[in-house]
Design a protein around this motif. Structure first.
Motif, PDB file in Angstrom:
ATOM      1  N   ILE A  26       0.852  -1.189   0.000  1.00 17.49           N
ATOM      2  CA  ILE A  26       0.000   0.000   0.000  1.00 17.49           C
ATOM      3  C   ILE A  26       0.886   1.237   0.000  1.00 17.49           C
ATOM      4  N   ALA A  27       0.659   2.142  -0.930  1.00  8.29           N
ATOM      5  CA  ALA A  27       1.495   3.333  -1.086  1.00  8.29           C
ATOM      6  C   ALA A  27       1.095   4.404  -0.076  1.00  8.29           C
ATOM      7  N   SER A  28       2.074   5.177   0.372  1.00 13.31           N
ATOM      8  CA  SER A  28       1.813   6.277   1.292  1.00 13.31           C
ATOM      9  C   SER A  28       2.830   7.383   1.086  1.00 13.31           C
ATOM     10  N   VAL A  29       2.483   8.582   1.554  1.00 16.70           N
ATOM     11  CA  VAL A  29       3.397   9.719   1.609  1.00 16.70           C
ATOM     12  C   VAL A  29       3.352  10.250   3.027  1.00 16.70           C
ATOM     13  N   VAL A  30       4.535  10.447   3.630  1.00 16.76           N
ATOM     14  CA  VAL A  30       4.637  10.968   4.989  1.00 16.76           C
ATOM     15  C   VAL A  30       5.015  12.443   4.915  1.00 16.76           C
ATOM     16  N   LEU A  31       4.231  13.288   5.582  1.00 14.02           N
ATOM     17  CA  LEU A  31       4.479  14.729   5.627  1.00 14.02           C
ATOM     18  C   LEU A  31       4.847  15.113   7.052  1.00 14.02           C
ATOM     19  N   GLU A  32       6.073  15.570   7.267  1.00 17.20           N
ATOM     20  CA  GLU A  32       6.577  15.924   8.594  1.00 17.20           C
ATOM     21  C   GLU A  32       7.009  17.392   8.599  1.00 17.20           C
ATOM     22  N   SER A  33       6.498  18.148   9.575  1.00 16.28           N
ATOM     23  CA  SER A  33       6.753  19.587   9.601  1.00 16.28           C
ATOM     24  C   SER A  33       8.188  19.933   9.990  1.00 16.28           C
ATOM     25  N   ARG A  34       8.844  19.087  10.762  1.00 12.35           N
ATOM     26  CA  ARG A  34      10.210  19.365  11.218  1.00 12.35           C
ATOM     27  C   ARG A  34      11.242  18.813  10.228  1.00 12.35           C
ATOM     28  N   ASP A  35      12.505  19.237  10.410  1.00 13.99           N
ATOM     29  CA  ASP A  35      13.558  18.688   9.553  1.00 13.99           C
ATOM     30  C   ASP A  35      14.011  17.337  10.092  1.00 13.99           C
ATOM     31  N   ARG A  36      14.724  16.599   9.256  1.00 19.51           N
ATOM     32  CA  ARG A  36      15.107  15.231   9.622  1.00 19.51           C
ATOM     33  C   ARG A  36      15.989  15.213  10.863  1.00 19.51           C
ATOM     34  N   VAL A 302      -3.376  -1.567  14.275  1.00 18.12           N
ATOM     35  CA  VAL A 302      -4.798  -1.770  13.985  1.00 18.12           C
ATOM     36  C   VAL A 302      -5.171  -1.107  12.657  1.00 18.12           C
ATOM     37  N   LEU A 303      -4.690   0.116  12.435  1.00 19.01           N
ATOM     38  CA  LEU A 303      -5.030   0.840  11.212  1.00 19.01           C
ATOM     39  C   LEU A 303      -4.433   0.169   9.980  1.00 19.01           C
ATOM     40  N   ALA A 304      -3.185  -0.282  10.068  1.00 20.08           N
ATOM     41  CA  ALA A 304      -2.559  -0.945   8.922  1.00 20.08           C
ATOM     42  C   ALA A 304      -3.315  -2.218   8.546  1.00 20.08           C
ATOM     43  N   ARG A 305      -3.743  -2.988   9.534  1.00 19.64           N
ATOM     44  CA  ARG A 305      -4.502  -4.208   9.244  1.00 19.64           C
ATOM     45  C   ARG A 305      -5.851  -3.880   8.619  1.00 19.64           C
ATOM     46  N   ALA A 306      -6.487  -2.821   9.116  1.00 13.75           N
ATOM     47  CA  ALA A 306      -7.789  -2.427   8.579  1.00 13.75           C
ATOM     48  C   ALA A 306      -7.669  -1.949   7.131  1.00 13.75           C
ATOM     49  N   LEU A 307      -6.643  -1.175   6.852  1.00 14.26           N
ATOM     50  CA  LEU A 307      -6.435  -0.700   5.479  1.00 14.26           C
ATOM     51  C   LEU A 307      -6.067  -1.853   4.557  1.00 14.26           C
ATOM     52  N   ALA A 308      -5.284  -2.788   5.061  1.00 14.00           N
ATOM     53  CA  ALA A 308      -4.928  -3.951   4.244  1.00 14.00           C
ATOM     54  C   ALA A 308      -6.172  -4.751   3.879  1.00 14.00           C
ATOM     55  N   GLU A 309      -7.078  -4.936   4.844  1.00 11.26           N
ATOM     56  CA  GLU A 309      -8.318  -5.651   4.547  1.00 11.26           C
ATOM     57  C   GLU A 309      -9.145  -4.896   3.507  1.00 11.26           C
ATOM     58  N   ARG A 310      -9.174  -3.579   3.641  1.00 15.33           N
ATOM     59  CA  ARG A 310      -9.942  -2.758   2.684  1.00 15.33           C
ATOM     60  C   ARG A 310      -9.408  -2.918   1.263  1.00 15.33           C
ATOM     61  N   TYR A 311      -8.095  -2.857   1.091  1.00 18.63           N
ATOM     62  CA  TYR A 311      -7.519  -2.943  -0.249  1.00 18.63           C
ATOM     63  C   TYR A 311      -7.512  -4.372  -0.791  1.00 18.63           C
ATOM     64  N   GLU A 312      -7.437  -5.353   0.094  1.00 19.19           N
ATOM     65  CA  GLU A 312      -7.380  -6.742  -0.360  1.00 19.19           C
ATOM     66  C   GLU A 312      -8.761  -7.333  -0.638  1.00 19.19           C
ATOM     67  N   THR A 313      -9.760  -6.932   0.146  1.00 19.92           N
ATOM     68  CA  THR A 313     -11.087  -7.560   0.017  1.00 19.92           C
ATOM     69  C   THR A 313     -12.207  -6.584  -0.292  1.00 19.92           C
ATOM     70  N   GLY A 314     -11.942  -5.282  -0.122  1.00 18.17           N
ATOM     71  CA  GLY A 314     -12.991  -4.286  -0.316  1.00 18.17           C
ATOM     72  C   GLY A 314     -13.824  -4.050   0.932  1.00 18.17           C
ATOM     73  N   SER A 315     -13.627  -4.834   1.983  1.00 14.74           N
ATOM     74  CA  SER A 315     -14.406  -4.692   3.211  1.00 14.74           C
ATOM     75  C   SER A 315     -13.891  -3.530   4.052  1.00 14.74           C
ATOM     76  N   GLU A 316     -14.810  -2.733   4.570  1.00 11.25           N
ATOM     77  CA  GLU A 316     -14.458  -1.638   5.473  1.00 11.25           C
ATOM     78  C   GLU A 316     -14.819  -1.964   6.916  1.00 11.25           C
ATOM     79  N   ARG A 317     -15.033  -3.231   7.211  1.00  9.22           N
ATOM     80  CA  ARG A 317     -15.436  -3.640   8.559  1.00  9.22           C
ATOM     81  C   ARG A 317     -14.420  -3.210   9.609  1.00  9.22           C
ATOM     82  N   LEU A 318     -13.154  -3.494   9.393  1.00  6.43           N
ATOM     83  CA  LEU A 318     -12.140  -3.140  10.377  1.00  6.43           C
ATOM     84  C   LEU A 318     -11.934  -1.635  10.454  1.00  6.43           C
ATOM     85  N   LEU A 319     -12.070  -0.950   9.328  1.00  6.44           N
ATOM     86  CA  LEU A 319     -11.985   0.514   9.364  1.00  6.44           C
ATOM     87  C   LEU A 319     -13.121   1.100  10.189  1.00  6.44           C
TER      88      LEU A 319
END
Length: 385
Positions: A26-36, A302-319
């Motif tokens: 699953i693709a993501s972009v991380v936006l952080e206000s501070r410098d590395r 919990v969120l990663a598992r819920a998103l994985a279920e959504r993208y793999e099966t289309g179910s939003e139950r865990l979300l």
């Protein structure tokens, strides 16, 4: 710009979520206000539940943790001039590991960049749209909009994500004391953490590495840090840790010091439309129970598992269950942290009756196997949902 999940905040919660999603394709972009540099040097505690270390290993970030982390099988409650060991592993079959949050962030940043992850430092988020999900941000002098399927708000207590949830309810408690924390270049005086209660106030002896100690003193919330010389800090720590068996506290150069206020805070719900809150954006615990980082890891797991279920099966139950699932653990950790805090700190407003009750409670916890097991079970962490 478009991605599947926009992650606001590049601390341990946001970086770990990005890595867990990457492992699931699953693709993501991380936006952080501070410098590395700031993110990788921000000093935070690092007492990890076994569930947290398991998740870090699963994410691919366990190599240095396993090599340098200090595994603990017990802790000590010290009061009345004597120590009382709570055998965590013997009582629960689980361990805890000392490994600084700073090092976890370094590991995750390196891992995400090595895997080609899109982590943007010094990216100021200006607006979050939770319905037609997108994040507008300023980066390198340009204002851009990142369209996405979902937004994860992992930007801490002072971030912009929680204010984007309309009608959110908050619950808070401020404590009448704070912690003066130090880092010192001296080998720890203990192999396991010492939680000390005295009439002078609470003290904690933690560890950072075999050569660096992390120690804390209970002080007033408005304490003047400038009034605490190195000598005064060490003298007060020695007085609060004093025992009748000749135990001695090692002293060394203090390299970092800060006063941290203590509060409990929970925001409900942790979701609005396609925006999900995680970590300190949704809850704060007093540090006595060492639950802050562990709760953040639980949330994003919990969120990663819920998103994985959504993208793999289309179910939003865990979300759909995300907020309720996380909050069950959050409130348990909030209670444990509150319990540990009130058990061990000297309340400046307490009368003699309250102080006698507190001492009786300490004696019960350290003499009853059932009471000690309750502490141990919560301290090592309940199984992840």
């Amino acid at each position: 710009m478009r991605t599947q999940v926009a992650i606001v905040g590049g601390g341990p919660a946001g970086l770990l979520l990005s890595q867990l999603l990457h492992r699931r394709g699953i693709a993501s972009v991380v936006l952080e206000s501070r410098d590395r540099r700031y993110v990788e040097q921000r000093q935070r505690a690092g007492m990890l539940e076994q569930g947290t270390t398991d998740v870090l290993r699963e994410s691919g970030a366990g190599e240095r943790l396993d090599r340098e982390g200090l595994v603990h099988h017990g802790l000590e409650l010290r009061f009345g001039g004597a120590g009382h060991r709570i055998p965590l592993t013997e009582m629960t079959g689980r361990t805890v590991t000392v490994y600084a949050q700073t090092e976890i962030v370094k590991d995750l940043v390196a891992l995400r960049l090595a895997d080609g992850g899109d982590v943007r430092f010094e990216a100021e988020v200006l607006e979050i749209d939770a319905s037609a999900p997108s994040v507008t941000f300023r980066h390198e002098g340009r204002v851009e909009t990142l369209d996405c399927d979902y937004v994860a708000g992992c930007d801490g207590f002072h971030g912009v994500s929680r204010p984007a949830v309309p009608g959110i309810r908050t619950f808070a408690r401020d404590y009448p004391f704070a912690w003066l924390g130090i880092l010192a270049d001296v080998p720890p005086s203990t192999d396991e953490l010492i939680y000390a209660h005295s009439d002078r106030g609470f003290a904690l002896h933690s560890l950072r590495s075999p050569k660096v100690s992390r120690l804390y003193l209970q002080v007033a919330p408005d304490e003047d840090l400038g009034a605490w010389s190195d000598a005064r800090i060490w003298d007060e720590l020695a007085a609060r840790f004093a025992t009748g068996d000749g135990w001695r506290l090692r002293e060394g150069p203090i390299t970092d010091r800060a006063v941290t206020p203590m509060r409990s805070f929970v925001a409900e719900p942790m979701r609005h439309d396609r925006l999900f809150l995680a970590g300190d954006a949704a809850h704060i615990v007093p540090p006595t129970g060492a639950k802050g980082l562990n709760l953040a890891v639980s949330d994003v797991t919990v969120l990663a598992r819920a998103l994985a279920e959504r993208y793999e099966t289309g179910s939003e139950r865990l979300l759909d269950d995300y907020s309720a699932t996380c909050l069950r653990r959050v409130w348990r950790a909030e209670h444990f942290s509150y319990w540990m805090t009130t058990l061990l700190h000297a309340d400046p407003e307490a009368d003699e009756f309250a102080r006698r009750l507190q001492r009786s409670h300490l004696e019960y916890v350290t003499s009853s196997e059932a009471a000690a097991t309750t502490l141990a079970e919560n301290y090592v962490g309940l199984p992840l949902a």
